[in-house]
Write an enzyme that holds these catalytic residues in place. Sequence first.
Site, PDB file in Angstrom:
ATOM      1  N   HIS D  94       0.869  -1.179   0.000  1.00 44.17           N
ATOM      2  CA  HIS D  94       0.000   0.000   0.000  1.00 44.17           C
ATOM      3  C   HIS D  94       0.903   1.225   0.000  1.00 44.17           C
ATOM      4  CE1 HIS D  94      -2.963   2.965   0.944  1.00 44.17           C
ATOM      5  NE2 HIS D  94      -2.498   3.186   2.154  1.00 44.17           N
ATOM      6  N   HIS D  96       0.864   5.825  -0.926  1.00 43.40           N
ATOM      7  CA  HIS D  96       0.132   7.017  -1.353  1.00 43.40           C
ATOM      8  C   HIS D  96       0.880   7.625  -2.539  1.00 43.40           C
ATOM      9  CE1 HIS D  96      -2.425   7.847   2.486  1.00 43.40           C
ATOM     10  NE2 HIS D  96      -2.129   6.568   2.398  1.00 43.40           N
ATOM     11  N   ASP D 119       0.984  -4.514 -20.804  1.00 44.86           N
ATOM     12  CA  ASP D 119       2.093  -5.448 -20.579  1.00 44.86           C
ATOM     13  C   ASP D 119       2.011  -6.106 -19.195  1.00 44.86           C
ATOM     14  OD1 ASP D 119       3.467  -5.311 -22.984  1.00 44.86           O
ATOM     15  OD2 ASP D 119       4.766  -3.669 -22.350  1.00 44.86           O
ATOM     16  N   HIS D 170      -8.671   7.519  -1.048  1.00 45.74           N
ATOM     17  CA  HIS D 170      -7.585   7.015  -0.232  1.00 45.74           C
ATOM     18  C   HIS D 170      -6.332   6.814  -1.107  1.00 45.74           C
ATOM     19  CE1 HIS D 170      -6.265   3.892   3.041  1.00 45.74           C
ATOM     20  NE2 HIS D 170      -5.359   4.792   2.782  1.00 45.74           N
ATOM     21  N   TYR D 228       8.277 -12.887 -24.123  1.00 46.26           N
ATOM     22  CA  TYR D 228       9.109 -11.771 -23.674  1.00 46.26           C
ATOM     23  C   TYR D 228      10.128 -12.292 -22.657  1.00 46.26           C
ATOM     24  CZ  TYR D 228      10.459  -7.317 -21.531  1.00 46.26           C
ATOM     25  OH  TYR D 228      11.170  -6.240 -21.049  1.00 46.26           O
TER      26      TYR D 228
END
Lengths: 233, 233, 233, 233
Positions: D94, D96, D119, D170, D228
């Site tokens: 998580h 910001h 991708d 958030h 790839y």
Amino acid sequence: MLEELKQAVYEANMDLPRYGLVTFTWGNVSGIDRETGLFVIKPSGVDYDKLSPDNMVVMDLNGNKVEGKYNPSSDTATHLELYKAFPQIGGIVHTHSSYATSWAQAGRSIPCYGTTHADYMYGEIPCVRCLTKEEIDGAYEENTGHLIVDSFRKMGKDVMAVPAVLCKNHGPFAWGKDAHEAVHNAVVLEEVAKMAYRAETINPRIQPAPQKLQDKHYYRKHGANAYYGQKEE
Amino acid sequence: MLEELKQAVYEANMDLPRYGLVTFTWGNVSGIDRETGLFVIKPSGVDYDKLSPDNMVVMDLNGNKVEGKYNPSSDTATHLELYKAFPQIGGIVHTHSSYATSWAQAGRSIPCYGTTHADYMYGEIPCVRCLTKEEIDGAYEENTGHLIVDSFRKMGKDVMAVPAVLCKNHGPFAWGKDAHEAVHNAVVLEEVAKMAYRAETINPRIQPAPQKLQDKHYYRKHGANAYYGQKEE
Amino acid sequence: MLEELKQAVYEANMDLPRYGLVTFTWGNVSGIDRETGLFVIKPSGVDYDKLSPDNMVVMDLNGNKVEGKYNPSSDTATHLELYKAFPQIGGIVHTHSSYATSWAQAGRSIPCYGTTHADYMYGEIPCVRCLTKEEIDGAYEENTGHLIVDSFRKMGKDVMAVPAVLCKNHGPFAWGKDAHEAVHNAVVLEEVAKMAYRAETINPRIQPAPQKLQDKHYYRKHGANAYYGQKEE
Amino acid sequence: MLEELKQAVYEANMDLPRYGLVTFTWGNVSGIDRETGLFVIKPSGVDYDKLSPDNMVVMDLNGNKVEGKYNPSSDTATHLELYKAFPQIGGIVHTHSSYATSWAQAGRSIPCYGTTHADYMYGEIPCVRCLTKEEIDGAYEENTGHLIVDSFRKMGKDVMAVPAVLCKNHGPFAWGKDAHEAVHNAVVLEEVAKMAYRAETINPRIQPAPQKLQDKHYYRKHGANAYYGQKEE
């Protein structure tokens, strides 16, 4: 010859990448010695990490190279016209710094939206028109200088109070009492251009700062009654 | 085998993170040796800090790996088509650099708004269409190359005067006389893309720079009458 | 004299360039010792790389210099008014940080659009009006302080819950329980200003975060029931 | 206890400031050991320069702390719900981060405008609604987890193909097969959020990339037919 000035102009040129104002070789700084009438300028197209005080180029105000193994900056004739027209100017810088150049491409003068601008520059930073076909076909760089000089005279602007200009579809020139101050003003210009860009996005109906506030901040730092900073010893 | 070219292509690849053009492994540079018809390209998906001249991959123009323990970049077939179609090209770079990719995602060509652009690239940087379902289902990377080649031919553009393209919904390719110049052009493209983005925000009614000014700046740096920089020794 | 406070205020000033909040000398931090009623502030116009704990200036709350060879920051009178009005405040910072200043130039308060904002600041960050001609002609910096104080009182805002303000056409002030926390809040303000700018561009019909969510995040970090972080030992 | 996992989670946390995804302590990474059902997470509100593998916190899937002198991240309950609902997930992050959080504040899902997005992430990155008053008043962080889980199930999205979500007002959560991949996806998300922001500004009538192109790029890197990169040894 002019060793001290070469050193100072060299250092001012090296400040351009340090302050993030140039990509590759897209900038040049000069400084003048008013006693001899000679000015020192960056060589054309030389990488910043190959610059040294020794490879700066010395020019006279007739456009003759007086010393130096390299060609001077391709913008030399613009610097020269500004030095001839405005004896107060001791240093000049040209960059393609990102925000200031964006305003120049947009063809807009930068309004004074706040004290960051007013602390250093009195009123809007003008964007002068693009050169005509004839002016471009002729002595292009010299004509760029003439256009800046004529524009400031017509607008009645004091070059020391408005130490920068935007050339439409091109980019900014800035100047000052010496090469160091010229670069300082180029940094201020870029910051001011960035903030004005964002302020207009935040409030499309934005107005310039009140004249009174502009005066207060400009004269807090300039002129006889300035009280910002320390007394110079 | 091609040790000098491998070194040069390696260095050009390492310039991508240095100039902030790539995140993770999102970029690749190649360079060609026209005498042998072999080109050197970055291995696919290998981190930049694990690259060395030795792990570059050598390919021929039929798409066969000639040397190298790794798979070549997944975009190899696009590079190959450009090398086959345009013998002037000596180096190619693909990135997902942020501003240029944003223009590609927006599906718009980048207009020439000023001299920063005109100094290096003649006229707008074209954005070519997205591939069709059939082209994607087929040899996708090769078809990307065909589309670029066909588009430049139809537009009558000189690849050396317009050394970059945007692939819609994907990102930019840039090229030059060698791998080093290709990366240089990719940096210019990103700067130009950034300034054009901001200039349009500052003035939504912006127009491209006058053709005369574009010509002046392009030919100040290119062709027989160029006078920017130093004579090469 | 106040050696510990001088050291702390010096360090808080040095954090401004470290966090990218200042260009040149465009910022100042102070901290107060409530027992003696003396506060320590950055000298005016001195480069950050020439600062040391020793050249901090000590002032009393009547505006007299108590110690220091330099002039105090030109914004000293604003700091002083805030210290006098709000005894909870232990440190104050003024910057021209780019995004916060852009909001100030635009004359808009920063709405609370999310938890990044609500974690530190309760409700919108107010933008107070520009000073009147009379206020500018008088004791300008002191009047800036009066305006902030009066505005917070009229709005009924708790200065510790809303630890920042934007001065229209000028820039931000932030504060906290000490100089270190003031600078922390100035960093938060700049991040919040940046995100709010972008969020409005992404969604022009954006609304502030629900009050309930603002409350939740603010009180998760502040007050008796806070549960973010570690218990202080 | 779980020394290897603690080391890996520590390193993944330290990658957050390295990639510019966090300011101060605004982020947390965890990783799970599926055999023991224990997960390791960053302590709450501890500065990145004070982190070490030793101060990571070990939790079980009932929310009990199993080892560690510090409180776990305040978002621990959200991580826990995701681990319980989606056994494929091995690491969660998580932040910001600036652009992704701006989209979350704007309350908009990020459309797939190009191959940079395709991708790594299949289709748009969803923005889930803000929690209700009741959900906020209750077990807020746990309810955030429930909302993400329920939303993915209702949308029929595979969490490994869409390894990120925006929580309205958030910010983002991202995940992957382990802590390292979770952070990698958080970096991709931030780049994708930045490009989408700019692409919409460049072309307000922009459309998502054709589904065919999204499929091509996603499956070029994922699944049985991926080609790839290098075969893993």
